[in-house]
Design a protein around this motif. Structure first.
Motif, short mmCIF file in Angstrom:
data_model
loop_
_atom_site.label_atom_id
_atom_site.label_comp_id
_atom_site.label_asym_id
_atom_site.label_seq_id
_atom_site.Cartn_x
_atom_site.Cartn_y
_atom_site.Cartn_z
N TYR A 29 1.30 -1.17 -0.08
CA TYR A 29 0.17 -0.49 -0.24
C TYR A 29 0.83 1.59 -0.18
CZ TYR A 29 0.30 1.45 4.64
OH TYR A 29 0.66 1.06 6.38
N THR A 30 0.34 2.90 -0.42
CA THR A 30 1.32 3.82 -0.43
C THR A 30 0.87 4.82 -0.54
OG1 THR A 30 2.16 2.75 -2.75
CG2 THR A 30 2.30 5.27 -2.10
N VAL A 31 1.42 5.33 0.90
CA VAL A 31 1.43 6.44 1.62
C VAL A 31 1.64 7.33 0.51
CG1 VAL A 31 0.75 8.13 3.29
CG2 VAL A 31 0.95 5.89 3.75
N ALA A 32 1.13 8.59 -0.07
CA ALA A 32 1.49 9.77 -1.38
C ALA A 32 0.79 10.96 -1.21
CB ALA A 32 0.70 8.82 -2.82
N SER A 33 1.68 12.08 -1.89
CA SER A 33 0.99 13.18 -1.97
C SER A 33 1.02 13.23 -3.55
CB SER A 33 2.22 14.10 -1.05
OG SER A 33 2.05 14.19 0.35
N LEU A 34 0.31 14.17 -4.31
CA LEU A 34 0.36 14.55 -5.78
C LEU A 34 0.58 16.07 -5.70
CD1 LEU A 34 -0.25 13.81 -8.40
CD2 LEU A 34 -3.01 14.06 -8.38
N ASN A 35 1.51 16.48 -6.64
CA ASN A 35 1.64 17.74 -6.54
C ASN A 35 1.10 18.24 -8.34
OD1 ASN A 35 2.34 18.40 -4.41
ND2 ASN A 35 4.18 19.58 -4.83
N ILE A 36 0.20 18.37 -8.81
CA ILE A 36 -0.19 19.17 -9.96
C ILE A 36 0.81 20.67 -10.39
CG2 ILE A 36 -1.61 19.35 -11.76
CD1 ILE A 36 -2.92 17.57 -10.31
N VAL A 37 1.14 21.04 -11.11
CA VAL A 37 2.09 22.14 -11.93
C VAL A 37 1.73 22.56 -13.23
CG1 VAL A 37 3.50 23.12 -12.05
CG2 VAL A 37 4.01 21.65 -10.33
N ASN A 38 1.02 24.04 -13.35
CA ASN A 38 0.23 24.30 -14.42
C ASN A 38 1.99 25.37 -14.85
OD1 ASN A 38 0.15 25.24 -17.20
ND2 ASN A 38 -1.89 26.12 -15.74
N ARG A 39 2.72 24.67 -15.78
CA ARG A 39 3.77 25.20 -16.99
C ARG A 39 3.32 25.92 -18.05
NH1 ARG A 39 4.61 19.76 -17.77
NH2 ARG A 39 5.30 20.61 -19.60
N GLY A 40 2.42 25.97 -17.86
CA GLY A 40 1.71 26.32 -19.10
C GLY A 40 1.46 28.03 -19.24
N THR A 41 0.58 28.96 -20.05
CA THR A 41 0.25 30.20 -20.14
C THR A 41 -1.53 30.50 -20.13
OG1 THR A 41 0.84 30.47 -22.58
CG2 THR A 41 2.26 31.16 -21.26
N GLN A 42 -2.22 29.36 -20.02
CA GLN A 42 -3.41 29.26 -19.83
C GLN A 42 -4.01 28.70 -18.90
OE1 GLN A 42 -5.33 31.01 -22.61
NE2 GLN A 42 -3.46 31.70 -23.34
N PRO A 43 -5.00 29.62 -18.13
CA PRO A 43 -6.03 28.27 -17.11
C PRO A 43 -6.03 26.82 -17.71
CG PRO A 43 -6.81 30.27 -16.84
CD PRO A 43 -6.31 30.01 -18.78
N THR A 44 -5.89 25.93 -16.20
CA THR A 44 -6.15 23.86 -16.73
C THR A 44 -7.33 23.86 -15.84
OG1 THR A 44 -5.34 22.22 -17.82
CG2 THR A 44 -4.48 23.46 -15.97
N VAL A 45 -8.19 22.99 -16.67
CA VAL A 45 -9.08 22.48 -15.28
C VAL A 45 -9.01 20.60 -15.29
CG1 VAL A 45 -11.77 21.13 -15.53
CG2 VAL A 45 -10.88 23.52 -16.55
N ILE A 46 -8.81 20.69 -14.30
CA ILE A 46 -7.64 19.21 -13.42
C ILE A 46 -9.13 18.33 -13.06
CG2 ILE A 46 -6.25 18.19 -11.88
CD1 ILE A 46 -4.78 19.52 -13.94
N ASN A 47 -8.57 17.14 -13.44
CA ASN A 47 -9.62 15.82 -12.48
C ASN A 47 -8.83 15.11 -12.15
OD1 ASN A 47 -11.88 16.73 -13.83
ND2 ASN A 47 -12.47 15.37 -15.38
N VAL A 48 -8.87 14.30 -10.72
CA VAL A 48 -7.78 13.53 -10.10
C VAL A 48 -8.78 12.61 -9.15
CG1 VAL A 48 -5.84 13.22 -8.27
CG2 VAL A 48 -6.31 15.80 -9.76
N ALA A 49 -8.19 11.32 -9.95
CA ALA A 49 -9.61 9.95 -9.18
C ALA A 49 -8.31 9.09 -8.13
CB ALA A 49 -10.65 9.36 -10.34
N ILE A 50 -8.93 8.60 -7.71
CA ILE A 50 -7.66 7.26 -6.89
C ILE A 50 -8.67 6.28 -7.50
CG2 ILE A 50 -7.52 5.82 -4.97
CD1 ILE A 50 -6.11 8.70 -5.97
N ALA A 51 -8.37 5.52 -9.03
CA ALA A 51 -9.39 4.56 -9.47
C ALA A 51 -8.63 2.62 -9.45
CB ALA A 51 -9.42 5.14 -10.63
N ASP A 52 -9.47 2.24 -9.84
CA ASP A 52 -9.36 1.32 -9.47
C ASP A 52 -8.24 0.62 -11.02
OD1 ASP A 52 -9.65 0.32 -6.81
OD2 ASP A 52 -11.92 0.01 -7.83
N LEU A 53 -9.15 1.29 -12.05
CA LEU A 53 -8.67 1.22 -13.66
C LEU A 53 -8.69 2.42 -14.06
CD1 LEU A 53 -12.02 -0.74 -14.55
CD2 LEU A 53 -9.86 -2.08 -14.16
#
Length: 107
Positions: A29-53
């Motif tokens: 099993y894992t204990v984690a942190s997740l960082n998502i970085v927008n390197r671009g010049t436009q806003p982005t829309v993010i979805n994150v899931a903890i998924a089985d597939l």
């Protein structure tokens, strides 16, 4: 299997595509942190899931259509994943990095 600590996985996300950033090994099993970085010049829309597939169901999302402004970061900590669970991320724009870090351990 050598259990990992530190950076577990990273991905440069393609626009509009589910990306499995990290997959927990079997019998671990894992204990984690997740960082998502927008390197671009436009806003982005993010979805994150903890998924089985690799394609999450609606009930597996921990972030849904969260706006991430340019040069900004979305951080989720304390994510606990059972064996074989995945962190799946989707960004509406390119130029976005997703990095999972933490520790893998036996149950």
């Amino acid at each position: 299997y050598n259990m990992a600590t530190g950076r577990l996985a990273g991905a440069d996300l393609a626009a509009g595509t589910n990306t499995t950033v990290y997959n927990t090994p079997a019998d671990i099993y894992t204990v984690a942190s997740l960082n998502i970085v927008n390197r671009g010049t436009q806003p982005t829309v993010i979805n994150v899931a903890i998924a089985d597939l690799d394609t999450p169901t609606l009930g597996e999302y921990i972030e849904w259509e969260t706006e991430l402004l340019p040069k900004n970061i979305l951080e989720r900590t304390g994510i606990v994943l059972a064996a074989t669970q995945k962190i799946v991320v989707r960004s509406s724009q390119a130029n976005v990095s997703a990095v999972a870090f933490g520790i893998e351990t036996t149950a």
